[in-house]
Design an enzyme around this catalytic site. Structure first.
Site, PDB file in Angstrom:
ATOM      1  N   GLY A  44       0.808  -1.219   0.000  1.00  0.00           N
ATOM      2  CA  GLY A  44       0.000   0.000   0.000  1.00  0.00           C
ATOM      3  C   GLY A  44       0.840   1.267   0.000  1.00  0.00           C
ATOM      4  N   HIS A  75       4.349   1.966  -8.181  1.00  0.00           N
ATOM      5  CA  HIS A  75       3.362   0.879  -8.131  1.00  0.00           C
ATOM      6  C   HIS A  75       2.422   0.942  -9.344  1.00  0.00           C
ATOM      7  CE1 HIS A  75       3.984   1.221  -3.561  1.00  0.00           C
ATOM      8  NE2 HIS A  75       4.306  -0.021  -3.817  1.00  0.00           N
ATOM      9  N   TYR A 113      11.062   5.770  -6.599  1.00  0.00           N
ATOM     10  CA  TYR A 113       9.798   5.869  -5.860  1.00  0.00           C
ATOM     11  C   TYR A 113       9.793   4.825  -4.752  1.00  0.00           C
ATOM     12  CZ  TYR A 113       7.483   8.734  -9.418  1.00  0.00           C
ATOM     13  OH  TYR A 113       7.123   9.741 -10.272  1.00  0.00           O
ATOM     14  N   GLN A 161      14.748  -9.099  -3.534  1.00  0.00           N
ATOM     15  CA  GLN A 161      13.455  -9.777  -3.336  1.00  0.00           C
ATOM     16  C   GLN A 161      13.031 -10.494  -4.618  1.00  0.00           C
ATOM     17  OE1 GLN A 161       9.942  -7.937  -1.256  1.00  0.00           O
ATOM     18  NE2 GLN A 161       9.365  -7.421  -3.343  1.00  0.00           N
TER      19      GLN A 161
HETATM   20  P1  AMP Z   1       5.981  -2.464  -1.719  1.00  0.00           P
HETATM   21  O1  AMP Z   1       4.622  -1.871  -1.588  1.00  0.00           O
HETATM   22  O2  AMP Z   1       7.082  -1.517  -1.372  1.00  0.00           O
HETATM   23  O3  AMP Z   1       6.101  -3.804  -1.049  1.00  0.00           O
HETATM   24  O4  AMP Z   1       6.184  -2.754  -3.259  1.00  0.00           O
HETATM   25  C1  AMP Z   1       5.274  -3.534  -3.982  1.00  0.00           C
HETATM   26  C2  AMP Z   1       5.860  -3.850  -5.339  1.00  0.00           C
HETATM   27  O5  AMP Z   1       6.117  -2.639  -6.034  1.00  0.00           O
HETATM   28  C3  AMP Z   1       7.208  -4.598  -5.251  1.00  0.00           C
HETATM   29  O6  AMP Z   1       7.284  -5.568  -6.265  1.00  0.00           O
HETATM   30  C4  AMP Z   1       8.198  -3.484  -5.477  1.00  0.00           C
HETATM   31  O7  AMP Z   1       9.424  -3.933  -6.016  1.00  0.00           O
HETATM   32  C5  AMP Z   1       7.459  -2.612  -6.471  1.00  0.00           C
HETATM   33  N1  AMP Z   1       7.986  -1.252  -6.443  1.00  0.00           N
HETATM   34  C6  AMP Z   1       8.061  -0.420  -5.367  1.00  0.00           C
HETATM   35  N2  AMP Z   1       8.665   0.734  -5.722  1.00  0.00           N
HETATM   36  C7  AMP Z   1       8.987   0.608  -7.047  1.00  0.00           C
HETATM   37  C8  AMP Z   1       9.633   1.449  -7.987  1.00  0.00           C
HETATM   38  N3  AMP Z   1      10.118   2.653  -7.643  1.00  0.00           N
HETATM   39  N4  AMP Z   1       9.792   0.990  -9.243  1.00  0.00           N
HETATM   40  C9  AMP Z   1       9.350  -0.237  -9.601  1.00  0.00           C
HETATM   41  N5  AMP Z   1       8.715  -1.079  -8.761  1.00  0.00           N
HETATM   42  C10 AMP Z   1       8.543  -0.660  -7.497  1.00  0.00           C
END
Ligand code: AMP
Length: 278
Positions: A28, A34, A184, A153
């Site tokens: 979230g 995202h 981001y 990850q």
């Molecule tokens: P999170 O909400 O941080 O767990 O991220 C959810 C998904 O979004 C994960 O697969 C992250 O790698 C991806 N994600 C988060 N930030 C970025 C970004 N700046 N660029 C690409 N993917 C992202």
């Protein structure tokens, strides 16, 4: 947009679904990074499901689980505007009905999970693998999209899918950056205005190292110079390393697919980033 909060109704919906389903797991506090994943998913498949769950199992006792930004109403609004049709918002009672102690967990291989972020966040990747395998079993998507922002990850989950013969295709999504280069991240919300001005220097340092890799300067010297420049800018670096993009093992000589990885604290906020060597 359908918002599922329980497993039975989600499974019923899934059973009647025709066409390819993509799962995008998130915690979230959704940002444009995202939403780029949602656009990629929509281009690849008929159905897109975003899960929103701040997974306590992947946070250490002194980490920011309690303060992690939770903005569900705004997230649902943004997903709706981005054309996402389905959202899954489980809570702790649904995901860990017997609590979080003494449960089956998924342990990732040491070579991938004890290095980089795994060295300073013990148990983090077991928490990630456990919640993701639960989500994969609940949602049963054909495609799982993960961002290269969390590159370690991504590699670990790719390995989990291969080792456990999970029937899903892992699709990596390119790392998305703000106009000034900062990756981001939901944690960018924690940065003070002064820290926010410094934050892009993390990406700048990695791009500089990637550009200079393969030149005359030794990797160890590049690393030291990068570390010092981060410290001088106000970061407290956790790691700064050149590693193989597949095995995540350290490299003393750059090779195809190598990446520079960094984690650094800026005030109370821990930022991570990675850049591929051209
Ligand atoms: P999170 O909400 O941080 O767990 O991220 C959810 C998904 O979004 C994960 O697969 C992250 O790698 C991806 N994600 C988060 N930030 C970025 C970004 N700046 N660029 C690409 N993917 C992202």
């Amino acid at each position: 947009m359908a918002v599922f909060k329980d497993i039975a109704s989600l499974r019923q919906w899934r059973q009647n679904l025709r066409g390819t389903l993509v799962l995008i797991p998130t915690m979230g506090n959704l940002h444009d990074g995202h939403l780029a994943l949602v656009r990629l998913a929509a281009a690849r498949a008929e159905h897109v499901l975003v899960s929103i769950y701040v997974n306590p199992l992947q946070f250490g006792p002194r980490e920011d689980f309690a303060t992690y930004p939770r903005t569900l109403d705004r997230d649902l609004q943004r997903l709706h505007e981005a054309g996402c049709q389905t959202v899954f918002t489980p809570d702790d009672g649904l995901m860990y009905p017997r609590g979080r102690q003494d449960i089956c967990v998924v342990m990732p291989p040491h070579s991938l999970s004890k290095v980089l972020c795994g060295a300073s966040r013990p148990g983090h990747f077991a928490g990630v693998c456990t919640v993701l395998s639960k989500l994969l079993h609940i949602v049963a998507p054909e495609i799982l999209i993960l961002g290269e922002k969390d590159y370690q990850q991504l590699r670990i989950v790719q390995q989990m899918v291969a080792d456990l013969n999970l029937n899903v295709q892992v699709l990596p999504a390119p790392l998305q950056r703000e106009a000034d280069g900062l990756a981001y991240s939901s944690r960018n919300a924690f940065l003070s205005p002064a820290e926010r001005r410094i934050a892009p220097l993390l990406a700048e340092t990695l791009f500089d190292l990637a550009r200079r890799s393969g030149g005359r300067t030794a990797v160890s010297d590049l690393r030291m110079a990068g570390w010092e420049s981060l410290e001088q800018s106000g970061f407290l670096p956790d790691y700064l390393e050149l590693r193989d993009g597949q095995t995540l093992q350290p490299l003393s000589v750059p090779q195809t697919g190598a990446r520079w990885f960094a984690a650094a604290h800026l005030g109370q906020t821990r930022l991570i980033d990675n850049v591929i060597v051209p």
